[in-house]
Each structure stands twice: as structure tokens, then as C-alpha cells.
Write an enzyme that holds these catalytic residues in place. Sequence first.
Site, PDB file in Angstrom:
ATOM      1  N   ASP A 210       0.863  -1.174   0.000  1.00 52.54           N
ATOM      2  CA  ASP A 210       0.000   0.000   0.000  1.00 52.54           C
ATOM      3  C   ASP A 210       0.904   1.230   0.000  1.00 52.54           C
ATOM      4  O   ASP A 210       1.827   1.310   0.811  1.00 52.54           O
ATOM      5  CB  ASP A 210      -0.876  -0.003   1.260  1.00 52.54           C
ATOM      6  CG  ASP A 210      -2.283   0.430   0.977  1.00 52.54           C
ATOM      7  OD1 ASP A 210      -2.440   1.463   0.319  1.00 52.54           O
ATOM      8  OD2 ASP A 210      -3.222  -0.253   1.426  1.00 52.54           O
TER       9      ASP A 210
ATOM     10  N   ASP B   3      -3.067   4.542  -2.356  1.00 55.47           N
ATOM     11  CA  ASP B   3      -4.163   5.061  -1.542  1.00 55.47           C
ATOM     12  C   ASP B   3      -4.611   6.444  -2.040  1.00 55.47           C
ATOM     13  O   ASP B   3      -3.766   7.330  -2.256  1.00 55.47           O
ATOM     14  CB  ASP B   3      -3.638   5.179  -0.100  1.00 55.47           C
ATOM     15  CG  ASP B   3      -4.728   5.465   0.895  1.00 55.47           C
ATOM     16  OD1 ASP B   3      -5.591   4.602   1.074  1.00 55.47           O
ATOM     17  OD2 ASP B   3      -4.709   6.554   1.506  1.00 55.47           O
TER      18      ASP B   3
ATOM     19  N   GLU C 120      -6.289   4.013  -6.166  1.00 58.42           N
ATOM     20  CA  GLU C 120      -7.625   4.154  -5.565  1.00 58.42           C
ATOM     21  C   GLU C 120      -8.156   5.541  -5.887  1.00 58.42           C
ATOM     22  O   GLU C 120      -7.462   6.536  -5.692  1.00 58.42           O
ATOM     23  CB  GLU C 120      -7.545   3.983  -4.045  1.00 58.42           C
ATOM     24  CG  GLU C 120      -8.918   4.020  -3.396  1.00 58.42           C
ATOM     25  CD  GLU C 120      -8.889   4.346  -1.906  1.00 58.42           C
ATOM     26  OE1 GLU C 120      -9.807   3.910  -1.204  1.00 58.42           O
ATOM     27  OE2 GLU C 120      -7.963   5.050  -1.437  1.00 58.42           O
TER      28      GLU C 120
ATOM     29  N   HIS D 220     -11.177  -3.289   3.079  1.00 58.75           N
ATOM     30  CA  HIS D 220     -11.133  -2.960   4.504  1.00 58.75           C
ATOM     31  C   HIS D 220     -11.953  -1.720   4.850  1.00 58.75           C
ATOM     32  O   HIS D 220     -12.047  -1.369   6.026  1.00 58.75           O
ATOM     33  CB  HIS D 220      -9.674  -2.747   4.915  1.00 58.75           C
ATOM     34  CG  HIS D 220      -9.092  -1.542   4.241  1.00 58.75           C
ATOM     35  ND1 HIS D 220      -8.885  -1.484   2.871  1.00 58.75           N
ATOM     36  CD2 HIS D 220      -8.722  -0.332   4.721  1.00 58.75           C
ATOM     37  CE1 HIS D 220      -8.406  -0.305   2.557  1.00 58.75           C
ATOM     38  NE2 HIS D 220      -8.292   0.417   3.662  1.00 58.75           N
ATOM     39  N   ASP D 221     -12.489  -1.031   3.853  1.00 58.56           N
ATOM     40  CA  ASP D 221     -13.315   0.153   4.102  1.00 58.56           C
ATOM     41  C   ASP D 221     -14.796  -0.146   3.897  1.00 58.56           C
ATOM     42  O   ASP D 221     -15.628   0.761   4.026  1.00 58.56           O
ATOM     43  CB  ASP D 221     -12.934   1.284   3.128  1.00 58.56           C
ATOM     44  CG  ASP D 221     -11.541   1.827   3.367  1.00 58.56           C
ATOM     45  OD1 ASP D 221     -11.079   1.792   4.525  1.00 58.56           O
ATOM     46  OD2 ASP D 221     -10.911   2.296   2.397  1.00 58.56           O
TER      47      ASP D 221
END
Length: 560
Positions: A115, A217, A259, A333-334
Site C-alpha cells: 500500500d 491510496d 484508488e 477494509h473500508d
Amino acid sequence: MSDLTTRPHPAPDAASEITERWWHRATGYQIYPRSFADSNGDGMGDIPGIIAKLPHLSDLGIGFVWLSPVYASPMVDNGYDISDYRNIAPEFGTLDDMDRLIAAARERGIGIVMDLVVNHSSSLHAWFCKARAARDCPEHDYYIWRDPGPEGGPPDDARAAFGGPAWTYVPEVGQYYFHYFSPAQPDLNWQNPALRAEIHDMMRWWLDRGIAGFRMDVISLIGKDVDARLYEEGPHLHPFLQEMHREVLAGRDVLTIGESWSVSTETGLLYCGRDRDELDMVFEFSHIREGWHPELGKFAPKPFDLVAFKRALFSWQDLTREDGWHALFLSNHDLPRQVSFYADDQQFRRAGAKMLATVLHLLKGTPFVYQGEEIGMTNARFDRIDQYRDLETLNHFEEQIALGVEPEVFITGANRNSRDHSRTPMQWSDAPNGGFTTGTPWIEVNPNFCDINVAQDLGDPDSIFTHYRRLIALRQQNDIVAFGHTRQLLAADAGVLAFERRLGGRRIVVFANFTPHPQRRDLPEDVTGRGEALVHSHARRDEVPGQLDLAPFESFACQI
Ligand code: NOJ
């Protein structure tokens, strides 16, 4: 990963060639390290825990892991606030552990995609510590500072994504700094070339350690112009991504996924179009946002609308038909657990989990499995706010209660959409704490771990895991799954999702019942036919008949 690298491959119309990359047939698996496997009993997952579970990932057949942040961090946002980009958080292990993970995964043909969180750092990063102490040090300009507004308050009334103002005052320098997320996550000033060079250098440092790429990210925020209040996809975004490609990525056979919460079908190919030299694919969220209330956002439940969901999903299939590539996902994970959100996590859990997998894994693109999805893990259903851990949920709770929202109403929304559902520990077995830890887990384990766990699922001949394994293998073996053109069928149907993939003269037809009721459909002739069952959640199907009866949440694919 260079051993899986490029070879020419016929495009669906056989008229042109596309260059096959290793990730075109690979499936990704996201690990949220804090909740995956704890090797030392401190209640938190860690890198040695991940190494111990690599056989599980090999069994599934995955090609690469997207590893959520393991860098040094005060963990205000569970690692999405990095205080040292070249070190590992002690709770997750050491740099040696990380090197061991990269090597052990590579031995199994699995790449590690790190990430990359560079829209912001932690407020405890050494750069920010210097930046906040003095205006005349080079690091001050690594962040976004503005003088107070005319009234002495913040420069404007921008709000942060996790609640509260987006500007925080630092008396030592007499200025406000900008933070799109929490005050502990100051935004980096990408307009400073020295800052960009630091980031490029750090990326090369990780790639030289043997990682397989980066998931970037909120990357669409880096080109922002705060004065114009343009945050997403700001004017500098694509020049910065092109520069990053030139400086870091060119000539390396690695995977990059950006993202973006704002990318649309109008802007998608700017990131990942052929000849753009930016990213390989983007995580876009139009199909996810369909489940959110238009004004009240994610904490206000909205009934699922399959037609709108399909419109979003297939618009990206259309966009990437001839150019670009797509990252396919329903969970991360969100987000809430997909079987709870889109299907049924009680009576039809197994069929529902398989149905969602059938759909996603047979579309064109690179699919991502979020840890636990492969055994149909579900939302947690917490009753009290103190069971939640995520700063987003906790901050929004405070704000909404202050606005007069009843706590139970907020909890109902949070039980559908809070980020904590995907963060409850991985359920490995029916041992205490689901086999995740011998200590006290940092967040409660879902009490259904006795029934839903890896050991139990693997022991079931009809398991969700086996269904995933079959789908993942199909992408590796079947050219139509990897490269076929997608055509949506039954677009206006509110209960059934259906599509066809075509390559040359061959096609695969996929049907999925999104409802807990049997569904019957009369199909046009150009869809029906005899062939060979590829995958099925109920009875084997070697034919698509003119009159099709589907069981609740049934899904299947047939090659004709
Ligand atoms: C997106 C990440 O996926 C999320 O978990 C994080 O809180 C924000 N970016 C800020 O880094």
C-alpha cells in the site's frame, strides 16, 4: 513479477494484439494485517502470521497480495498514517520479517503489492515534526500551509472526510495545515519537487526489495489545488502520475492500482489507458456508492437497487472493452462484508457468497478477494458504539448524535456500512477467537466463528472456498474469462444479473439470481444453447434453456 511476464495475446476481435501481462490472469487477495493472523498473542495480526498462512493463499490460487499498510505508524487510522515509510510497525514485525515475507511469497509465485499512502503522512512523521516547528526549514513546504483567514480562523470552511474542519492551526508557525482526513494525517504538498523526489526514491527502495507493485491510496487527491477547493482529480494529478511512471515504474514489470473515489467513465482511461504511462488499473467505487444514501451518505441505509448497481458495473466493462483494464472488487477494509450487503448472510449465505463470486470473477479485469470473503464471512452486528474501533465511525457518531440522530438509528446504519465489519479478525477455526490469536483481539471476533471458519469451510465438499478456487483457476486457464468482451444481458431486470463474454466464435454465459426467491426468465434465442458447465452453485448446467428457472441466489456459468 518477471517470471510471469508478457507475451502477445489475441484480442477478442482477433484483429489486434494486446500484450499479456502477468496480472491479466491473476487474482489479488487483500490482507488487512491487523486482523489476519497473530503469531505472538498480542491480539494483533503480524507479518510472521501472514507467512504462516501463505499455504492458504497458494491453495486458493491467488497471484498477488495487496498488503494494507505495515509501515511504522501511530495507528490513528490503522496504518494509513505513516510515520516512517522505510520501516515496519513493531506490532507487525521488522524489516527482516518483511523481506522474509516477500521471498516466501515469491517462492510460491505470489507477489506482494504494498500500500502506498502518499497523499498524506502521519503527523508524527519526521518531516511533519520539522515542518510544524519552523517555517524556514525545507520540510515546511512538504505540507500544505495557509495563513489564517480574514477573521483569524481557518482559510476556508472545508470539512475533513473523517469529520471536523480540514484545517488545523499550529501556533509555532502561525499557520493552518490542510488534512483531507484526520488532523493526524496532514496532506503532503505534491507541488514541491523535492517532496516528489523523496517519494520516488522511497518507491524505488521498496521495488528493489522485490515487491510486485503498489496499491496507491486515494491517489486521485495528489493533484489538488486547495485554493480553488479542487481536491479530487485536481489539475496536477496526471502530470504527477506520468512523472512517477517515468521516475519509478518505467521498465519494471510491476502492478499499479490507484484508488480513486471520484474517477468516472469520463476520466477512467486517463489513468489506465494504453499509451498513458500512468497506472495499470483503478479501484473505482460507482457500484459501491449505489448503496449509499445520496444526501446522508454511507451511515444511512439505502435499499439495494440491482438495476443501478448493474449500470455502474457494466459501464466500466464497456469502458475497458478496447483499452485500459479494470480492478474488480466488492469488498475491502473500508467496506461492509459483501455477502451481508448484497446477498443474504443467514439462510442463503453459502449460495449468496458463491453468487457474488461467480459474477465478479467472470467479468473482465483483475479480481480482488478480501480476506475472509473466500469463506463467506459476514458483518459483525454490534449493538453498542463502544464495540466499534474505527475513527470514521466514532467521529461520525459524535457528529450525528450532536445533530440529534438517535444512537440506535446510527448503529443501524453502522451495522450495515461501518468499516469495522471487514476488520473483525479472520476466522480460521472454531478455536477460541476463531484461531486468530491466543490473546485478546484488538476488536471483537464475530461470534459466528464457530460455524463460519476456514477449517469448517475446507471440510465441506460444497464449500465457498472450493467455488472461489475454481473461479480463480478458470481465469488462469480460460482465454474467454481472461480476455473476452463483455455484453450485459437483462439490463432492466431487478432480480437477475446476466452477461456474456465472447472471444472469437466462443462465448460464456453467466446468470446470477440476486434474490431469495426462485426466478423464471424467458430468454432470447441468441443467449440460449448447449455447451459445458464451467461453474455452478446448485445443479450442474450444461445448457442455457429458453425458459430458465433459477433457485434463490443461484449462479452458474456455461461455455457455449
Ligand atoms: C483510503 C483507505 O482505504 C482508508 O482505509 C484510509 O482511511 C483513507 N484512504 C486515508 O488513508
